[in-house]
Design a protein around this motif. Sequence first.
Motif, PDB file in Angstrom:
ATOM      1  N   GLY A  92       0.679  -1.261  -0.017  1.00 32.66           N
ATOM      2  CA  GLY A  92       0.020  -0.014  -0.022  1.00 32.66           C
ATOM      3  C   GLY A  92       0.780   1.238   0.063  1.00 32.66           C
ATOM      4  N   GLN A  93       1.974   1.352   0.658  1.00 30.43           N
ATOM      5  CA  GLN A  93       2.694   2.412   0.757  1.00 30.43           C
ATOM      6  C   GLN A  93       3.778   2.537  -0.593  1.00 30.43           C
ATOM      7  N   TYR A  94       4.090   1.459  -1.219  1.00 33.27           N
ATOM      8  CA  TYR A  94       4.642   1.614  -2.218  1.00 33.27           C
ATOM      9  C   TYR A  94       3.747   2.131  -3.313  1.00 33.27           C
ATOM     10  N   GLU A  95       2.742   1.677  -3.263  1.00 34.62           N
ATOM     11  CA  GLU A  95       1.714   2.164  -4.293  1.00 34.62           C
ATOM     12  C   GLU A  95       1.472   3.792  -4.194  1.00 34.62           C
ATOM     13  N   ARG A  96       1.337   4.067  -2.882  1.00 36.94           N
ATOM     14  CA  ARG A  96       0.933   5.441  -2.533  1.00 36.94           C
ATOM     15  C   ARG A  96       2.235   6.455  -2.990  1.00 36.94           C
ATOM     16  N   TYR A  97       3.526   5.785  -2.928  1.00 36.82           N
ATOM     17  CA  TYR A  97       4.666   6.641  -3.707  1.00 36.82           C
ATOM     18  C   TYR A  97       4.465   6.841  -4.805  1.00 36.82           C
ATOM     19  N   LEU A  98       4.024   5.761  -5.524  1.00 39.96           N
ATOM     20  CA  LEU A  98       3.992   5.722  -6.970  1.00 39.96           C
ATOM     21  C   LEU A  98       2.942   6.822  -7.447  1.00 39.96           C
ATOM     22  N   GLU A  99       1.853   6.853  -6.632  1.00 39.02           N
ATOM     23  CA  GLU A  99       0.705   7.930  -6.915  1.00 39.02           C
ATOM     24  C   GLU A  99       1.138   9.233  -6.823  1.00 39.02           C
ATOM     25  N   ILE A 100       2.113   9.455  -5.362  1.00 40.20           N
ATOM     26  CA  ILE A 100       2.674  10.754  -5.615  1.00 40.20           C
ATOM     27  C   ILE A 100       3.692  11.367  -6.568  1.00 40.20           C
ATOM     28  N   LEU A 101       4.854  10.253  -6.730  1.00 35.41           N
ATOM     29  CA  LEU A 101       5.887  10.497  -7.618  1.00 35.41           C
ATOM     30  C   LEU A 101       5.907   9.260  -8.717  1.00 35.41           C
ATOM     31  N   PRO A 102       4.994   9.231  -9.854  1.00 37.51           N
ATOM     32  CA  PRO A 102       4.947   8.040 -10.421  1.00 37.51           C
ATOM     33  C   PRO A 102       6.184   7.803 -11.400  1.00 37.51           C
ATOM     34  N   ASN A 103       7.284   8.788 -11.548  1.00 35.82           N
ATOM     35  CA  ASN A 103       8.641   8.846 -12.012  1.00 35.82           C
ATOM     36  C   ASN A 103       9.700   9.258 -11.420  1.00 35.82           C
ATOM     37  N   GLY A 104       9.130   9.278  -9.846  1.00 34.51           N
ATOM     38  CA  GLY A 104      10.499   9.625  -8.915  1.00 34.51           C
ATOM     39  C   GLY A 104      11.526   8.653  -8.938  1.00 34.51           C
ATOM     40  N   SER A 105      12.689   9.108  -8.197  1.00 31.09           N
ATOM     41  CA  SER A 105      13.926   8.304  -8.282  1.00 31.09           C
ATOM     42  C   SER A 105      13.678   7.013  -7.810  1.00 31.09           C
ATOM     43  N   GLU A 106      12.692   6.626  -6.835  1.00 34.27           N
ATOM     44  CA  GLU A 106      12.495   5.373  -6.173  1.00 34.27           C
ATOM     45  C   GLU A 106      11.309   4.753  -7.130  1.00 34.27           C
ATOM     46  N   ALA A 107      10.843   5.011  -8.119  1.00 36.58           N
ATOM     47  CA  ALA A 107       9.505   4.556  -8.764  1.00 36.58           C
ATOM     48  C   ALA A 107       9.863   3.136  -9.100  1.00 36.58           C
ATOM     49  N   GLN A 108      11.186   2.740  -9.922  1.00 34.04           N
ATOM     50  CA  GLN A 108      11.594   1.333 -10.055  1.00 34.04           C
ATOM     51  C   GLN A 108      11.668   0.571  -8.768  1.00 34.04           C
ATOM     52  N   VAL A 109      12.290   0.969  -7.754  1.00 34.78           N
ATOM     53  CA  VAL A 109      12.461   0.423  -6.588  1.00 34.78           C
ATOM     54  C   VAL A 109      11.049  -0.001  -5.969  1.00 34.78           C
ATOM     55  N   ALA A 110      10.143   1.070  -5.844  1.00 35.54           N
ATOM     56  CA  ALA A 110       8.734   0.724  -5.359  1.00 35.54           C
ATOM     57  C   ALA A 110       7.988  -0.388  -6.470  1.00 35.54           C
ATOM     58  N   LYS A 111       8.135  -0.236  -7.733  1.00 38.11           N
ATOM     59  CA  LYS A 111       7.582  -1.357  -8.723  1.00 38.11           C
ATOM     60  C   LYS A 111       8.239  -2.758  -8.658  1.00 38.11           C
ATOM     61  N   ALA A 112       9.458  -2.912  -8.399  1.00 33.90           N
ATOM     62  CA  ALA A 112       9.954  -4.087  -7.835  1.00 33.90           C
ATOM     63  C   ALA A 112       9.591  -4.737  -6.706  1.00 33.90           C
ATOM     64  N   ALA A 113       9.569  -4.040  -5.491  1.00 32.36           N
ATOM     65  CA  ALA A 113       9.122  -4.326  -4.452  1.00 32.36           C
ATOM     66  C   ALA A 113       7.760  -4.994  -4.410  1.00 32.36           C
ATOM     67  N   ILE A 114       6.657  -4.099  -5.093  1.00 28.09           N
ATOM     68  CA  ILE A 114       5.557  -4.508  -5.118  1.00 28.09           C
ATOM     69  C   ILE A 114       5.417  -5.913  -5.735  1.00 28.09           C
ATOM     70  N   GLN A 115       6.286  -6.107  -6.923  1.00 35.14           N
ATOM     71  CA  GLN A 115       6.190  -7.145  -7.646  1.00 35.14           C
ATOM     72  C   GLN A 115       6.736  -8.420  -6.891  1.00 35.14           C
ATOM     73  N   ARG A 116       7.745  -8.173  -6.040  1.00 37.44           N
ATOM     74  CA  ARG A 116       8.088  -9.289  -5.247  1.00 37.44           C
ATOM     75  C   ARG A 116       7.300  -9.745  -4.032  1.00 37.44           C
ATOM     76  N   LEU A 117       6.748  -8.448  -3.438  1.00 35.63           N
ATOM     77  CA  LEU A 117       6.000  -8.948  -2.251  1.00 35.63           C
ATOM     78  C   LEU A 117       4.688  -9.493  -2.646  1.00 35.63           C
ATOM     79  N   LYS A 118       4.168  -9.513  -3.946  1.00 33.00           N
ATOM     80  CA  LYS A 118       2.998 -10.076  -4.412  1.00 33.00           C
ATOM     81  C   LYS A 118       3.260 -11.677  -4.953  1.00 33.00           C
ATOM     82  N   GLU A 119       4.531 -11.991  -4.961  1.00 27.70           N
ATOM     83  CA  GLU A 119       4.761 -13.313  -5.360  1.00 27.70           C
ATOM     84  C   GLU A 119       4.399 -14.311  -4.399  1.00 27.70           C
TER      85      GLU A 119
END
Length: 119
Positions: A92-119
């Motif tokens: 939820g917080q990684y997704e919140r980050y992506l809502e605030i800064l979809p192209n932010g410096s940590e966007a790829q980190v957030a996307k990868a973390a979401i993917q790993r956590l959903k596995e």
Amino acid sequence: KDFDWYMAQGERLRDRRRPAAALDAYGAAADLSPNRAEPIAGKGFALLDLGHTLQAEAAFREALKLNPRYAVAVMGLAETYRQMGKNSQAIGQYERYLEILPNGSEAQVAKAAIQRLKE
């Protein structure tokens, strides 16, 4: 010594793997500017470095009360939840980050973390 000096000092100390000393620098910055989220989030990261996840969570939540859209604190809270094993809250917080800064410096980190956590 002003707010910016103490914030930079906190970052330098964290970079040098001295999180306990960084806590003091962030505390001094927070004393100078009590309404700013940055030093509180810095404290959160230093506490996370020390393995104090409950205190880190409280610090990030406090920072987000001061600035609900402070993406750095959102990311810190996400990382804290991940370390605590609270995967759904972390996602939820990684997704919140992506809502605030979809192209932010940590966007790829957030996307990868979401993917790993959903596995």
